[in-house]
Design a protein around this motif. Structure first.
Motif, PDB file in Angstrom:
ATOM      1  N   TYR A  19      -9.470  19.638 -21.890  1.00 53.00           N
ATOM      2  CA  TYR A  19      -8.612  18.985 -20.892  1.00 53.00           C
ATOM      3  C   TYR A  19      -8.627  17.462 -21.094  1.00 53.00           C
ATOM      4  O   TYR A  19      -7.598  16.795 -20.976  1.00 53.00           O
ATOM      5  N   GLY A  42      -1.819  10.520  -8.593  1.00 51.82           N
ATOM      6  CA  GLY A  42      -2.447  11.844  -8.461  1.00 51.82           C
ATOM      7  C   GLY A  42      -3.762  11.834  -9.216  1.00 51.82           C
ATOM      8  O   GLY A  42      -4.055  12.734 -10.002  1.00 51.82           O
ATOM      9  N   ASP A  68      -4.036   8.993  -4.610  1.00 52.50           N
ATOM     10  CA  ASP A  68      -4.080  10.440  -4.355  1.00 52.50           C
ATOM     11  C   ASP A  68      -3.939  10.668  -2.845  1.00 52.50           C
ATOM     12  O   ASP A  68      -4.304   9.804  -2.049  1.00 52.50           O
ATOM     13  N   ALA A  96       2.124  10.574  -3.293  1.00 49.95           N
ATOM     14  CA  ALA A  96       2.784   9.962  -4.448  1.00 49.95           C
ATOM     15  C   ALA A  96       4.198   9.527  -4.069  1.00 49.95           C
ATOM     16  O   ALA A  96       4.692   8.481  -4.513  1.00 49.95           O
ATOM     17  N   CYS A 113      -0.944  12.439 -14.424  1.00 49.61           N
ATOM     18  CA  CYS A 113      -1.493  13.575 -15.178  1.00 49.61           C
ATOM     19  C   CYS A 113      -1.582  14.825 -14.307  1.00 49.61           C
ATOM     20  O   CYS A 113      -2.254  14.813 -13.263  1.00 49.61           O
ATOM     21  N   SER A 115       0.128  16.538 -12.203  1.00 54.15           N
ATOM     22  CA  SER A 115       0.339  16.434 -10.759  1.00 54.15           C
ATOM     23  C   SER A 115       1.810  16.357 -10.366  1.00 54.15           C
ATOM     24  O   SER A 115       2.153  16.621  -9.217  1.00 54.15           O
TER      25      SER A 115
HETATM   26  C1  LIG Z   1      -4.605  18.912 -10.796  1.00 56.77           C
HETATM   27  S1  LIG Z   1      -5.220  17.483 -10.022  1.00 56.77           S
HETATM   28  C2  LIG Z   1      -5.059  16.294 -11.316  1.00 56.77           C
HETATM   29  C3  LIG Z   1      -6.028  15.162 -11.206  1.00 56.77           C
HETATM   30  C4  LIG Z   1      -6.009  14.153 -12.356  1.00 56.77           C
HETATM   31  N1  LIG Z   1      -4.737  13.489 -12.486  1.00 56.77           N
HETATM   32  C5  LIG Z   1      -6.347  14.835 -13.651  1.00 56.77           C
HETATM   33  O1  LIG Z   1      -5.454  15.162 -14.451  1.00 56.77           O
HETATM   34  O2  LIG Z   1      -7.539  15.078 -13.891  1.00 56.77           O
HETATM   35  C6  LIG Z   1      -3.852  17.081  -8.978  1.00 56.77           C
HETATM   36  C7  LIG Z   1      -4.137  15.977  -7.979  1.00 56.77           C
HETATM   37  O3  LIG Z   1      -2.892  15.585  -7.383  1.00 56.77           O
HETATM   38  C8  LIG Z   1      -3.090  15.357  -6.020  1.00 56.77           C
HETATM   39  N2  LIG Z   1      -1.792  15.516  -5.365  1.00 56.77           N
HETATM   40  C9  LIG Z   1      -1.046  16.635  -5.258  1.00 56.77           C
HETATM   41  N3  LIG Z   1       0.104  16.383  -4.625  1.00 56.77           N
HETATM   42  C10 LIG Z   1       0.105  15.053  -4.331  1.00 56.77           C
HETATM   43  C11 LIG Z   1       1.016  14.190  -3.666  1.00 56.77           C
HETATM   44  N4  LIG Z   1       2.172  14.647  -3.209  1.00 56.77           N
HETATM   45  N5  LIG Z   1       0.684  12.891  -3.536  1.00 56.77           N
HETATM   46  C12 LIG Z   1      -0.505  12.429  -3.999  1.00 56.77           C
HETATM   47  N6  LIG Z   1      -1.408  13.194  -4.622  1.00 56.77           N
HETATM   48  C13 LIG Z   1      -1.115  14.495  -4.791  1.00 56.77           C
HETATM   49  C14 LIG Z   1      -4.128  16.379  -5.595  1.00 56.77           C
HETATM   50  O4  LIG Z   1      -4.801  15.956  -4.418  1.00 56.77           O
HETATM   51  C15 LIG Z   1      -5.030  16.412  -6.811  1.00 56.77           C
HETATM   52  O5  LIG Z   1      -6.085  15.501  -6.676  1.00 56.77           O
END
Ligand SMILES: C[S@@+](CC[C@H](N)C(=O)[O-])C[C@H]1O[C@@H](n2cnc3c(N)ncnc32)[C@H](O)[C@@H]1O
Length: 274
Positions: A19, A42, A68, A96, A113, A115
């Motif tokens: 990853y 995100g 986030d 976001a 990434c 998200s």
């Molecule tokens: C799969 S994780 C990815 C984390 C990091 N970017 C990575 O790739 O390791 C998705 C993240 O997006 C955040 N997220 C999802 N929808 C969001 C939104 N509408 N606004 C802000 N953050 C969001 C979640 O809380 C989560 O922490």
């Protein structure tokens, strides 16, 4: 919005080597290192933020905004990263979709990434992203939740894994998922639809590619402990029961099918504000 406890965050998945590689590639596309003011949209528990920091060691004029909507994730990110005296990391608690208000300054790069698939109105968000970039600034995102992410040769594994996990959930806990409307990350766009959105916002595509990634057992095991994943595949099921059933089902199917890895495709896109 913050539904999951620390126990169900993305942390353990985000540090798996396969990853990290996917995200390192995205940071290359975003030219992180050359670009000095960066939004990590995100950011989750900070896995990618840490990778960004590694490229910006003791850099002057460097600012990172880690955004986030989960306070649990932001707290974990801040703890993971710790105090840095040499550069500024701003943790921003925001959707976001509220980027315009969440980050006041224009930045050199926005990385997003794994998200973007959560956001319902992607076109509106990408327009905000463009406005937040300086001229020639770069937007780069990746996702493995799009139509085409599941190669043909992974279908049998998925079908068997889900069926087995649902059976375990029913047998051991007397539970079944609730048939609700699809959660947003399950409504998947094609790669071309993503490209249309980015171009429609007035950004110029630099790179648009699809990478087949071999995901090991550990990857599927750890993702089964992430709240968003559990809620996606087993809506309405308590997280502890969902995780347990998914991980048990996985272990059984993995052995029965004698698997070493199961492939998944990542879409990576970078674009510039001309
Ligand atoms: C799969 S994780 C990815 C984390 C990091 N970017 C990575 O790739 O390791 C998705 C993240 O997006 C955040 N997220 C999802 N929808 C969001 C939104 N509408 N606004 C802000 N953050 C969001 C979640 O809380 C989560 O922490």
């Amino acid at each position: 919005m913050d539904t999951a406890s620390e126990e169900y965050t993305f942390t353990s998945f985000s540090y798996l080597p396969f990853y990290t590689q996917v995200n390192v590639r995205l940071l290359d596309l975003a030219e992180v290192g050359k670009q000095r003011t960066i939004v990590d949209l995100g950011c989750g528990t900070g896995g990618v933020t840490k990778l960004i920091l590694e490229r910006l060691q003791s850099a002057k004029d460097t600012v990172i905004y880690a955004v986030d909507h989960s306070t649990t994730a932001l707290k974990a990110a801040a703890e993971e990263i710790g105090e840095r005296k040499d550069l500024v990391v701003n943790y921003v608690h925001s959707e976001a979709q509220n980027l315009t208000d969440a980050v006041k300054d224009r930045v050199d790069a926005i990385v997003y990434c794994n998200s973007i698939h959560y956001v319902p109105d992607k076109a509106k968000l990408v327009k905000q992203i463009k406005e937040k970039l300086v001229t020639r600034g770069i937007f780069a995102f990746n996702t493995s939740f799009f139509e085409g992410a599941h190669p043909e040769d992974s279908h049998e594994f998925f079908r068997k894994w889900m069926m087995r996990s649902l059976r375990i959930l029913k047998r051991e806990h007397g539970l079944s998922p609730k048939k609700t409307s699809k959660v947003e990350s399950r409504v998947q766009l094609t790669a071309n639809q993503y490209i249309d959105i980015v171009e429609g916002a007035g950004l110029k595509i630099l790179v648009n590619d699809l990478n087949r990634v071999e995901v090991p057992h550990e990857g599927w095991h750890q993702i089964s402990g992430f709240s968003d994943w559990i809620e996606g595949v087993m809506p309405g099921v308590p997280l502890d029961k969902g995780r347990e059933s998914l991980q048990k089902g996985l272990a059984q199917i993995w052995t029965e099918m004698e698997l070493k890895t199961v492939p998944r495709v990542w879409l990576s896109v970078s674009a510039s504000k001309v």
